[in-house]
Design an enzyme around this catalytic site. Structure first.
Site, PDB file in Angstrom:
ATOM      1  CG  ASP A   1     -34.027   7.402  23.950  1.00 18.62           C
ATOM      2  OD1 ASP A   1     -33.668   6.376  23.341  1.00 18.62           O
ATOM      3  OD2 ASP A   1     -35.180   7.876  23.863  1.00 18.62           O
TER       4      ASP A   1
ATOM      5  CG  ASP B   1     -36.189   7.081  17.623  1.00 17.74           C
ATOM      6  OD1 ASP B   1     -36.177   7.849  16.662  1.00 17.74           O
ATOM      7  OD2 ASP B   1     -35.621   5.963  17.617  1.00 17.74           O
TER       8      ASP B   1
ATOM      9  CG  ASP C   1     -38.628   9.482  25.375  1.00 17.92           C
ATOM     10  OD1 ASP C   1     -39.765   9.219  24.928  1.00 17.92           O
ATOM     11  OD2 ASP C   1     -37.624   8.814  25.068  1.00 17.92           O
TER      12      ASP C   1
END
Length: 213
Positions: A6, A8, A164
């Site tokens: 991922d 951001d 995240d």
């Protein structure tokens, strides 16, 4: 091993730039601004969700206005790089992974052009064979389709996903891939409450976790 990241909240802390962009668009619309924590809570599902969340927080439901604001955010996005930083040890870790023979890719809900722009700005673009953005035509994460497509385009084989957030946990589970969950990003729930194969708070620990797969 194919290692898909991922963007951001995982590789980069882009919330300050997204916050500045969001507030600029809100100001242009004559709407009140939000603090960083509030905007961070809207990140992860792509630009349309960001805009819908901002409007909902103002008690507004207006698809035409949302479409206009989404286009305005996207028009600013490629230049929204000056406040963004990689998380500590990201660059050194990418060097280690590449030298170990792992193949690296990015799967993000951010549109592809801004994603590539920020990776170029941070000199991270050279590490990734593929960057698949949220405007690829596939459903956005947490639908597993973009993650599955990244692995397919990389030629298939053993793969792991590094993310995240709740979105990333749901995406990895639906795609049937192991998730290595970075605990310092934009997650809202407790890390232990999300499905994952390993947790890490420092990117320096990631190569060993991948080597153990």
């Amino acid at each position: 091993m194919i290692v898909v990241f991922d963007l951001d909240g995982t590789l980069i802390d882009s919330a300050p730039d997204i916050h500045a962009t969001a507030n600029a668009v809100l100001t242009a619309e004559g709407l009140g601004r939000f603090d960083l924590a509030r905007v961070r809570s809207f990140i992860g599902h792509g630009v349309p969700h960001l805009v819908d969340s901002m409007l909902a927080a103002h008690g507004i439901s207006d698809p035409v206005r949302a479409e206009r604001m989404t286009a305005h955010v996207i028009s600013r996005y490629e230049d929204a790089v000056l406040l963004t930083r990689p998380y500590p040890n990201v660059t050194a870790t990418l060097d280690i992974l590449r030298e170990a023979g792992h193949r690296l890719a990015v799967c993000t809900n951010k549109p592809a052009a801004p994603a590539r722009a920020v990776l170029r700005h941070l000199a991270l673009d050279e590490y990734f064979e593929l960057v698949l953005g949220g405007d690829s035509g596939l459903p956005r994460k947490p639908d597993p389709a973009p993650l599955i497509e990244v692995v397919r385009q990389m030629g298939g084989g053993p793969a792991v996903y590094v993310g995240d957030s709740e979105v990333d946990a749901e995406t990895a589970e639906a795609a049937g891939l192991p998730l290595l969950l970075f605990t310092e990003g934009y997650r809202k729930a407790s890390a232990d409450s999300l499905p994952h194969d390993a947790l890490f708070s420092d990117f320096a620990d990631l190569p060993a976790l991948i080597a153990a797969r």
